[in-house]
Motif scaffolding. Structure first.
Motif: not given
Length: 547
Positions: A50-58, A79-94
């Protein structure tokens, strides 16, 4: 080598720009819509953070404390989750899952970079042959011509690094250097030009300047993380196909290299006529010329284009990390003397071994006197040279360099694009066209992978652990891993260690002008300058002859 001295630029007429650019602008909206329409949805099983209240991305949460944010995400979502960062929708692999990304050919770092920056149009425009999108030919050039010859190149690298340090820093008592990267740029550019194109070409200041400038041009294309998006990539692809600054750099290289190649050919022909063996120059340009039948370069421009790409990458990354190394020495002065003492011990050991070998040869009668060793591999004058063998023995410096990479790298990095649908070993499905990013925190700052105090900078962390700075593996990913691991890492680490050795041997103290910028210096991203300069204090006063 027919045609290697031709120089037909084949430039694009200006009238073409009058048509291409307005048409390109008119297609921009369509391109962006197409990108959105062809983007694949995430696997529904991958949790969205979830994106923090008041923010448009992470982005803000990552900027505030990237480690804290990622630890929370790992604990809450696995270990795998989705974020919105750096102007991209990213799947994070850990964690362990990271290896699957690097070892699976369906994931491409090159495709990701091109999607985000359009960098291939920039690079490929100066090549006439071997325009493979996976850069396998570039890997082949490095693997066959650089790494095996590194011991031979090292003396020349050391000579150039020492010369620039002595000329631009020299002896100093608290010398303030506002922009140390300027000195490092010259150090690396002179060293790389000597290795890749030879000393005759390297004597031209215009060539050195072009290799420094090309790193800035490259930086503009790659851009900062928050600038990477479909529009940035499309703009670059459109612009650099017709208005590429690399073309002016190719012209500088061909002008400098052409006469050198002609003279070398004359000398080779003369040697053949006299029935003697020609002393072949030791540089990559000559090796590529000698093997042109194998590599198939079209002409001199094509050859210089491939050399430019090799040097561009080398100068850009090595300059950045070498500058950062100086800041780490300033931020952790307690490690300055241990690194210097290691250097003295290693050179002392080599000196003793060489002397023992000389005495053995004298006793056996192979050599009649000490004077006969002059000019040979046992010449006493070179016992304490910074050879490849000597630098390899400096394991503390190697660990110091590796720890800088581990500690410094941005936690979310090394994006890969899925070329086709991929199902990971845990059942997670990655759709074709999906952008994944590596969670380096889960590896580089993990107790499991790094041992005690993974959040701390411990420069001798890897001593006695068979973990050299050149070893690409799951627990150390600045050079990638597997088939696509950076083949130039051996040259890069050799240079970095040499820069470190020169700094601790010549300067007893390196300080930041403004210590308040310590955190910025330690965690700066590639291409991000530190606001504070450095202060250098020499270890010893110059001798009368040096003065």
């Amino acid at each position: 080598m027919i045609g290697l001295l031709s120089a037909n630029t084949g430039s694009v007429p200006i009238d073409a720009l009058k048509v291409a650019l307005p048409l390109g602008i008119g297609l921009a909206t369509a391109a962006l819509l197409t990108f959105k329409m062809t983007s694949n949805p995430y696997d529904k099983s991958i949790p969205n953070v979830p994106i923090r209240k008041g923010d448009s991305n992470h982005d803000k949460e990552l900027e505030e404390d990237q480690d804290e944010f990622l630890i929370r995400c790992e604990e809450d979502y696995g270990p795998i989750f989705n974020v919105r960062a750096f102007n991209q929708d990213l799947t994070v692999i850990s964690g362990p899952m990271v290896r699957e990304v690097f070892m699976n050919e369906s994931f491409s770092f090159g495709d990701a970079m091109d999607t985000l920056t359009g960098v291939r149009a920039f690079m490929m425009s100066v090549l006439k042959s071997h325009k493979d999108i996976d850069s396998r030919f570039t890997h082949e050039l490095v693997r066959d011509n650089i790494s095996p010859n590194l011991p031979l190149f090292t003396p020349r690298i050391v000579e150039q690094l020492e010369r620039v340090v002595d000329e631009q820093l020299g002896y100093c008592e608290g010398k303030v250097v506002e922009k140390p990267i300027k000195i490092v740029q010259d150090m690396i550019a002179y060293a790389m030009t000597n290795v890749f194109m030879g000393p005759e070409v390297a004597k031209h200041r215009t060539v050195i300047d072009t290799f420094i400038q090309v790193t800035y041009d490259f930086g503009k294309v790659v851009g900062r993380e928050n600038r990477k998006n479909a529009w940035h990539a499309w703009s670059n692809k459109t612009k650099y196909r017709v208005l590429n600054p690399l073309h002016k750099h190719i012209e500088v290289l061909t002008d400098a290299a052409g006469p050198v190649i002609e003279e070398r050919r004359r000398q080779e022909a003369e040697a053949n006529e006299n029935g003697v063996e020609w002393d072949r120059p030791l540089d990559i340009m000559q090796r590529l010329l000698d093997n042109n039948e194998k590599y198939g370069f079209v002409d001199l421009e094509d050859l210089c284009g491939h050399l430019l790409i090799l040097i561009l990458v080398s100068v850009h990354t090595t300059t950045d990390t070498s500058t950062n190394l100086m800041y780490y020495l300033a931020c952790f002065p307690e490690y300055h003397e241990p690194l210097f003492q290691e250097q003295e011990e290693v050179l002392g050991q080599i000196e003793a071994e060489q002397e023992e070998l000389r005495q053995s040869k004298l006793q056996s009668g192979e050599f009649a006197s000490v004077e006969e060793f002059v000019g040979t591999e046992l010449d006493p004058a070179h016992d304490r040279d910074l050879s490849a063998a000597a630098i390899k023995r400096m394991v503390k410096m190697d660990s110091f360099v590796r720890e800088i990479f581990r500690y410094r790298m941005t936690r979310l990095e090394l994006q890969h694009l899925a070329r086709e649908p991929v199902t990971l070993s845990n059942g997670t499905r990655i759709a074709k066209g999906q952008m994944v990013v590596i969670n380096l925190r889960s590896l580089h700052q993990s107790y499991e992978y790094q041992g005690e105090d993974p959040a701390e900078f411990r420069p001798f962390r890897f001593l006695g652990k068979a973990k050299a700075a050149t070893k690409a593996a799951t627990d150390f990913l600045p050079f990638g891993m597997g088939r696509h691991a950076c083949p130039g890492r051996f040259l890069a680490i050799q240079e970095l260690k040499t820069v470190g050795v020169l700094m601790v041997s010549r300067y007893s103290k390196i300080e930041m002008i403004d210590p308040s910028h310590k955190k910025r210096a330690l965690l700066s991203r590639i291409g991000e300058p530190c606001p504070s300069g450095l202060i250098f204090t020499s270890r010893t006063a110059p001798t009368k002859t040096e003065a």
